[in-house]
Scaffold this active site. Sequence first.
Site, PDB file in Angstrom:
ATOM      1  N   ARG A  25      30.664  72.744  33.066  1.00 40.26           N
ATOM      2  CA  ARG A  25      30.298  73.467  31.860  1.00 40.26           C
ATOM      3  C   ARG A  25      31.332  73.160  30.784  1.00 40.26           C
ATOM      4  O   ARG A  25      32.518  73.012  31.074  1.00 40.26           O
ATOM      5  CB  ARG A  25      30.298  74.981  32.123  1.00 40.26           C
TER       6      ARG A  25
ATOM      7  N   HIS B 293      24.586  66.363  28.056  1.00 44.76           N
ATOM      8  CA  HIS B 293      24.317  67.410  29.062  1.00 44.76           C
ATOM      9  C   HIS B 293      23.036  67.094  29.838  1.00 44.76           C
ATOM     10  O   HIS B 293      22.140  67.938  29.942  1.00 44.76           O
ATOM     11  CB  HIS B 293      24.233  68.795  28.398  1.00 44.76           C
TER      12      HIS B 293
END
Lengths: 287, 287
Positions: free
Chosen positions: B202, B250
């Site tokens: 993350r 991502h």
Amino acid sequence: MRTWSAAAQNTRGVSYACVWLPPHGLLARLPDLKAVINLGAGVDHLLADPALPAVPIARVAHDDLTARVTEYVVLHTLMHHRRQRLYDSQQRERAWRVHDQPAASEVAVGVMGLGVIGSHAADAIARLGFRVAGWSRSPKTLSGIETFHGSAGLDAFLARTEILVCLLPRTRETEGLLNLALLRKLKRDGAAGGAWLVNAGRGQLQVDADIVSALDEGMLAGATLDVFQEEPLASDSPLWSHPKVTITPHNAGDISPGLFAPQVIAQIERFERGLPLDNLVDRARGY
Amino acid sequence: MRTWSAAAQNTRGVSYACVWLPPHGLLARLPDLKAVINLGAGVDHLLADPALPAVPIARVAHDDLTARVTEYVVLHTLMHHRRQRLYDSQQRERAWRVHDQPAASEVAVGVMGLGVIGSHAADAIARLGFRVAGWSRSPKTLSGIETFHGSAGLDAFLARTEILVCLLPRTRETEGLLNLALLRKLKRDGAAGGAWLVNAGRGQLQVDADIVSALDEGMLAGATLDVFQEEPLASDSPLWSHPKVTITPHNAGDISPGLFAPQVIAQIERFERGLPLDNLVDRARGY
């Protein structure tokens, strides 16, 4: 143990020559030579020596060499599969865009050449979830990997292959094999619009100009080339700047020489006891 | 089965919500909600919803998601290990130069986060011959992989790690963890002169500016980042054009949604029979 520069002064008494790309004619100057150990997988340069002595020739097949070529194959298979060059170009444009991509289980990789290295590489790719098949000159059986062989099996192998990995040796039969006609038989990866090529075998297997044609007509979506018809690759080759080509300087199988020494010693000890060399080269077959 | 746009018209009777990054407050509008199924691994966005209903939350943990993150980790570990960015820059210069490179067996990779995905990725890297260790919040035992845990085990884990792979969830404890102080504790890869980072966990785990500092001071030889403090990454971020940084949008864990449907259905059927959900989220722990 003598280095070549020492042996050149006194060529008598040299029983074993451990070589990599020796100048042609050099081995013929060793009158007491019993065997040659080639410090790499490819023996095409060696076998092309018109004065090659009639002694047994063994290739090294060290785990380090095998592991490194497998690293290379896995890296470049994944670079194509994960569209890394597309994301590289987006990074240069500061563009944040995600593209659909198939799962590995939906992608067919085909490995040409199923010796020690090819079998190991095929297994590593299969473990990542790809649908892997292999092709070789003579029949081979590998666990979990579909195999094809010979000229009769080639078209079916190509027709199911979206990422083609070439690890073949250079022989009379394989020279020029990776030409436009062959590349057009590959299956096009639906999402990418073309197939992918990774050649870490020998440059003489590929027709450089045909790779460019296959890329430009869209048959190939991308190519990674470690080997070339002429090495080093000429600085005016169109391959260097082709946006779909990744070039490495014939280093897929570069090894740590120190790791080979124990294997070479063990080979010589076995041979002195009258046992055959491991990984003996078949001169008629060419590898 | 209703899509959200249909459910928004009639919020009654919705027992299960299958969501990815739902707007905060949305789930609180479903009075009959029994459980939430998160269509991805990270639940940080979900748990940050101040009006999150007090129902069980499960994360999907599908083989497809696991396989894709593993592909990403293997690809970028190998890109660093094989000096791909150096060879890319040589290709732009039409330069044919080979650089020494350690064998995988000489390189220590460390994986932070040993859930389903981290364990699978660590295993795949180990199969390629790397020396792999893992770190997790609580003790874990993995076959063939050295493990460290907790804050007490972190420094020893970092001190032996040359390629750091981060797959941790975002929690209060992990926010800002990948900062300059931590990166300076990594082992520098002797040949490359610095360590390597791959973050597919993350963005809030990393301090973007500290990554740049660690690269510029040479502590890091290179970094691959799939996640960022702010996403999409701002177009004026210095990371985009940093020569040692690889950026992906991502997408390490992007999956084929159709593959998840059978698992979601199975989860709901189990829950209806009174069995607990698989991969239940612990709200106190944060993942």
